[in-house]
Design an enzyme around this catalytic site. Structure first.
Site, PDB file in Angstrom:
ATOM      1  N   ASP A   1       0.834  -1.201   0.000  1.00  0.00           N
ATOM      2  CA  ASP A   1       0.000   0.000   0.000  1.00  0.00           C
ATOM      3  C   ASP A   1       0.870   1.254   0.000  1.00  0.00           C
ATOM      4  O   ASP A   1       1.737   1.419   0.853  1.00  0.00           O
ATOM      5  CB  ASP A   1      -0.899  -0.003   1.236  1.00  0.00           C
ATOM      6  CG  ASP A   1      -2.076   0.943   1.121  1.00  0.00           C
ATOM      7  OD1 ASP A   1      -1.853   2.131   0.834  1.00  0.00           O
ATOM      8  OD2 ASP A   1      -3.222   0.511   1.326  1.00  0.00           O
TER       9      ASP A   1
ATOM     10  N   HIS B   1       2.274   8.744   4.697  1.00  0.00           N
ATOM     11  CA  HIS B   1       1.459   9.841   5.238  1.00  0.00           C
ATOM     12  C   HIS B   1       2.235  10.657   6.267  1.00  0.00           C
ATOM     13  O   HIS B   1       2.000  11.866   6.401  1.00  0.00           O
ATOM     14  CB  HIS B   1       0.190   9.284   5.885  1.00  0.00           C
ATOM     15  CG  HIS B   1      -0.891   8.926   4.912  1.00  0.00           C
ATOM     16  ND1 HIS B   1      -1.532   9.864   4.141  1.00  0.00           N
ATOM     17  CD2 HIS B   1      -1.445   7.730   4.598  1.00  0.00           C
ATOM     18  CE1 HIS B   1      -2.444   9.267   3.386  1.00  0.00           C
ATOM     19  NE2 HIS B   1      -2.406   7.970   3.640  1.00  0.00           N
TER      20      HIS B   1
ATOM     21  N   SER C   1      -7.525   4.331  -0.640  1.00  0.00           N
ATOM     22  CA  SER C   1      -7.313   2.877  -0.656  1.00  0.00           C
ATOM     23  C   SER C   1      -8.599   2.095  -0.869  1.00  0.00           C
ATOM     24  O   SER C   1      -8.561   0.974  -1.377  1.00  0.00           O
ATOM     25  CB  SER C   1      -6.645   2.429   0.644  1.00  0.00           C
ATOM     26  OG  SER C   1      -5.313   2.885   0.704  1.00  0.00           O
TER      27      SER C   1
ATOM     28  N   GLU D   1      -1.377  -7.707   1.996  1.00  0.00           N
ATOM     29  CA  GLU D   1      -1.147  -6.274   1.946  1.00  0.00           C
ATOM     30  C   GLU D   1      -0.065  -5.843   2.934  1.00  0.00           C
ATOM     31  O   GLU D   1      -0.147  -6.126   4.129  1.00  0.00           O
ATOM     32  CB  GLU D   1      -2.423  -5.487   2.279  1.00  0.00           C
ATOM     33  CG  GLU D   1      -2.207  -3.977   2.131  1.00  0.00           C
ATOM     34  CD  GLU D   1      -3.252  -3.121   2.827  1.00  0.00           C
ATOM     35  OE1 GLU D   1      -3.462  -1.987   2.361  1.00  0.00           O
ATOM     36  OE2 GLU D   1      -3.840  -3.571   3.836  1.00  0.00           O
TER      37      GLU D   1
ATOM     38  N   THR E   1      -8.079  -2.001   2.055  1.00  0.00           N
ATOM     39  CA  THR E   1      -7.595  -2.866   0.974  1.00  0.00           C
ATOM     40  C   THR E   1      -8.053  -4.308   1.135  1.00  0.00           C
ATOM     41  O   THR E   1      -8.645  -4.866   0.205  1.00  0.00           O
ATOM     42  CB  THR E   1      -6.068  -2.768   0.867  1.00  0.00           C
ATOM     43  OG1 THR E   1      -5.700  -1.405   0.620  1.00  0.00           O
ATOM     44  CG2 THR E   1      -5.558  -3.631  -0.278  1.00  0.00           C
TER      45      THR E   1
ATOM     46  N   ASP F   1      -1.426   0.105  -4.522  1.00  0.00           N
ATOM     47  CA  ASP F   1      -2.736   0.654  -4.874  1.00  0.00           C
ATOM     48  C   ASP F   1      -2.662   2.119  -5.285  1.00  0.00           C
ATOM     49  O   ASP F   1      -3.520   2.619  -6.001  1.00  0.00           O
ATOM     50  CB  ASP F   1      -3.740   0.472  -3.735  1.00  0.00           C
ATOM     51  CG  ASP F   1      -3.244   0.997  -2.398  1.00  0.00           C
ATOM     52  OD1 ASP F   1      -2.058   1.373  -2.295  1.00  0.00           O
ATOM     53  OD2 ASP F   1      -4.038   1.030  -1.446  1.00  0.00           O
ATOM     54  N   HIS F   2      -1.626   2.825  -4.838  1.00  0.00           N
ATOM     55  CA  HIS F   2      -1.417   4.235  -5.162  1.00  0.00           C
ATOM     56  C   HIS F   2      -0.097   4.652  -4.541  1.00  0.00           C
ATOM     57  O   HIS F   2       0.505   3.916  -3.756  1.00  0.00           O
ATOM     58  CB  HIS F   2      -2.550   5.109  -4.602  1.00  0.00           C
ATOM     59  CG  HIS F   2      -2.813   4.875  -3.151  1.00  0.00           C
ATOM     60  ND1 HIS F   2      -1.927   5.259  -2.161  1.00  0.00           N
ATOM     61  CD2 HIS F   2      -3.839   4.255  -2.510  1.00  0.00           C
ATOM     62  CE1 HIS F   2      -2.398   4.895  -0.986  1.00  0.00           C
ATOM     63  NE2 HIS F   2      -3.555   4.272  -1.162  1.00  0.00           N
TER      64      HIS F   2
ATOM     65  N   ASP G   1       2.107   2.681   3.379  1.00  0.00           N
ATOM     66  CA  ASP G   1       1.245   3.846   3.177  1.00  0.00           C
ATOM     67  C   ASP G   1       1.245   4.763   4.398  1.00  0.00           C
ATOM     68  O   ASP G   1       1.347   5.991   4.272  1.00  0.00           O
ATOM     69  CB  ASP G   1      -0.168   3.354   2.876  1.00  0.00           C
ATOM     70  CG  ASP G   1      -1.210   4.464   2.924  1.00  0.00           C
ATOM     71  OD1 ASP G   1      -1.207   5.311   2.021  1.00  0.00           O
ATOM     72  OD2 ASP G   1      -2.023   4.464   3.868  1.00  0.00           O
TER      73      ASP G   1
ATOM     74  N   HIS H   1      -2.071  10.984  -0.463  1.00  0.00           N
ATOM     75  CA  HIS H   1      -1.830  10.214  -1.669  1.00  0.00           C
ATOM     76  C   HIS H   1      -1.522  11.149  -2.832  1.00  0.00           C
ATOM     77  O   HIS H   1      -1.856  12.339  -2.790  1.00  0.00           O
ATOM     78  CB  HIS H   1      -3.054   9.367  -2.036  1.00  0.00           C
ATOM     79  CG  HIS H   1      -3.472   8.423  -0.972  1.00  0.00           C
ATOM     80  ND1 HIS H   1      -4.662   7.724  -1.009  1.00  0.00           N
ATOM     81  CD2 HIS H   1      -2.882   8.040   0.197  1.00  0.00           C
ATOM     82  CE1 HIS H   1      -4.775   6.966   0.054  1.00  0.00           C
ATOM     83  NE2 HIS H   1      -3.704   7.139   0.807  1.00  0.00           N
TER      84      HIS H   1
END
Length: 451
Positions: A53, A284, A93, A275, A146, A322-323, A280, A411
Site C-alpha cells: 500500500d 502519510h 485505498s 497487503e 484494501t 494501490d497508489h 502507506d 496520496h
C-alpha cells in the site's frame, strides 16, 4: 475454546508509458519461454496477489539504495498502471482496492460497490465460486480498506465492524492481521455494539490465534474439511516493522507462509491477498525509515510467495501498490546523492520518537540521536522544538539526511508499477488501468467478474 494452529514451515518488460521505455525482459532466474511459461505454459491453480500500500516507483528506487542491491521484484517488472477513482484524480485505498479486486471504478471511501451503489464481485469471490480456498493478510486491521475490498460491500470504509461481520459470514478461509477490537462487543472493550464475532467465528469453524507462537505451534487446518483460520494479533493495527520485535506479533512474511501452508491443502487451488499496509502510513507521515523498513518486511513476504511459486509452478504471483503516498522522491534539496542507506540505523518511527519528548522538548537532541545515529545541528533541534507536529519535523530532518524527498502528506496520482511471476505473467506487460489487473487474472483463469 478455539483450537490453536501452527504453520508447518514451507520449504522454502517495464512498461510502455507516456514516454518510449522499452519493455524489460525477465532475467535468467525467471521462468523463460523454454520452460513453457510467459504467454503460454502451465495451468494456473493458485494466485497470490500482493499489494504494498502506497508503494510507487520512487519507493522502489529508494529501497534499492537503502538495501544496497536489487530487490527481489526487480527481475519481474512487467507493467505500469493508472489509479484514479471514479470521482477523483487521486484515489484512496477503498476505491483503489475495489478497482484492484473487482475491475470496477468507484468513489473514494467506498468498498465493493460501484459508483451507483451496486454490489461488485471480486476476483476472490470468483475464485471461490470455482471451488478454490481464499485468504487475506494485512499489517493493518484486517478490516481495513484494501483487504476489505476483496470480500465486503459497504458504502463507508470506516464501517469496519460491518466489514468484520461480513468476513465471518463469508466463505473466506484465512484472515490474518490486526483488529481484534472490530470483532468484540463494547462490553468486552471492542467496537461491536453487541455482537461477539469471535464466538460466531468459532461456530463458523474458525480456529483462532493471537500470537506468533500460536501461529507456529498447534494443530493443522484442513480447508478441504471446512476448517478455517482467524488470526488477530493486536487490538488495533499491528506494530510498525521497526517495533515488531517488541511484540508477540508475527511478521508479514510469517503470516504469508502460514496462509500458503493452510490454503495449499485445497486440491482445487487458492487465492491469497497480502497487503503491506503500513508502507502507506509511513508515507502519510513522511517517515522514510518506517517506509523502508516496512518495504523490507514486505519483500520478505514476496520472497515466501516466489519461493512457493518456483517450486509449485502452478502459481501466479502479482505484486502492485494501490497508489503512491507522500510523493516520495529519490534525491532532494538539490543533491546528486541518495543516502537512503543511513535509514538502516534508524530504530524507531517519528511518532515513537516524538512520544519520548518531554513537555518543553528540551530533550530533542538526545531522543533523536538515540534512535537515529545522527548528529543534529542546533537549527534542526530548534525546528523540531518549534514544530506543531514534532513527529513530522523529526521525519523531515531524517529524510533530509537521507536525501529522500516528499511532496505531500497524502496520496498522489502517480502511476504505479506492477510485477508478476509465474505462468501467463507476460499478460501483465504494458500500460493499463488498475481495473485491468483483476480482469487480466480473470481472463487467464477463465473466470467471470459479474456485478
Amino acid at each position: 475454546m478455539f483450537k490453536k494452529i501452527g504453520a508447518i514451515a514451507l520449504s522454502t518488460g517495464l512498461v510502455l508509458s507516456a514516454v518510449s521505455i522499452p519493455v524489460l525482459a525477465d532475467k535468467p532466474d525467471s521462468p523463460g519461454k523454454g520452460k513453457g511459461w510467459g504467454k503460454g505454459g502451465k495451468k494456473i491453480e493458485n494466485v497470490i496477489y500482493m499489494i504494498p500500500d502506497g508503494f510507487s516507483p520512487d519507493y522502489a528506487s529508494n529501497y534499492r539504495a537503502y538495501k544496497g542491491e536489487e530487490a527481489v521484484w526487480d527481475n519481474h517488472l512487467k507493467g505500469l498502471y493508472t489509479t484514479h477513482s471514479a470521482n477523483s484524480d487521486i484515489t484512496d485505498s477503498a476505491a483503489a482496492g475495489t478497482a484492484m479486486a473487482t475491475g470496477e471504478k468507484t468513489n473514494n471511501g467506498v468498498i465493493g460497490l460501484d459508483a451507483e451503489g451496486n454490489e461488485l464481485t471480486s476476483i476472490l469471490d470468483a475464485m471461490e465460486k470455482k471451488g478454490k480456498s481464499s485468504g487475506l493478510v494485512a499489517t493493518s486491521t484486517i478490516t481495513h480498506a484494501t483487504p476489505a475490498s476483496f470480500v465486503a460491500n459497504v458504502d463507508d470504509r470506516n464501517n469496519q465492524t460491518e466489514i468484520a461481520r461480513q468476513y465471518i459470514a463469508s466463505e473466506v478461509d484465512v484472515l490474518l492481521g490486526g483488529g481484534k477490537n472490530m470483532f468484540l462487543p463494547e462490553a468486552e472493550g471492542g467496537n461491536q455494539k453487541e455482537l461477539n464475532l469471535l464466538e460466531e467465528a468459532e461456530d463458523a469453524n474458525f480456529t483462532y490465534v493471537e500470537t506468533r507462537d500460536q501461529l507456529e505451534d498447534g494443530t493443522d487446518i484442513d480447508v478441504e474439511d471446512g476448517e478455517k483460520l482467524l488470526g488477530l494479533f493486536a487490538d488495533d493495527a499491528l506494530a510498525p516493522e521497526l517495533h515488531r520485535g517488541e511484540t508477540e506479533e508475527p511478521s508479514i512474511a510469517e503470516m504469508t507462509e502460514a496462509s500458503i501452508d493452510v490454503l495449499n491443502e485445497d486440491k482445487d487451488g487458492f487465492f491469497l491477498m497480502v497487503e503491506g499496509s503500513q508502507i502507506d502510513w509511513a508515507g502519510h507521515d513522511n517517515d522514510a525509515a518506517w517506509a523502508m523498513s516496512d518495504v523490507e518486511a514486505f519483500e520478505e513476504a514476496v520472497k515466501v510467495a516466489l519461493d512457493f511459486a518456483k517450486k509449485d509452478r502452478k502459481t501466479l504471483v502479482v505484486v502492485g501498490g494501490d497508489h503512491d503516498t507522500g510523493g516520495m522522491t529519490t534525491g532532494s534539496n538539490g543533491s546528486m546523492e541518495v543516502n537512503a542507506d543511513i535509514l538502516q540505523e534508524v530504530t524507531a518511527t517519528g511518532d515513537h520518537m516524538a512520544a519520548q519528548l518531554n513537555q518543553d522538548r528540551s530533550n530533542v537532541k538526545e531522543v533523536v540521536e538515540e534512535y537515529t545515529n545522527l548528529t543534529l545541528t542546533e537549527e534542526e533541534v530548534q525546528t523540531i522544538k518549534d514544530a506543531s507536529e514534532p513527529s513530522i519535523a523529526i521525519n523531515q530532518v531524517v529524510s533530509d539526511y537521507a536525501n529522500v524527498g516528499w511532496t505531500s502528506l497524502n496520496h498522489t496520482g502517480a502511476d504505479i508499477q506492477l510485477y508478476a511471476y509465474g505462468p501467463k505473467s507476460d499478460e501483465f506487460s504494458g500500460f493499463y488501468d488498475n481495473t485491468d489487473i483483476p480482469k487480466k487474472i480473470a481472463d487467464i483463469l477463465k473466470l467471470k467478474l459479474d456485478k
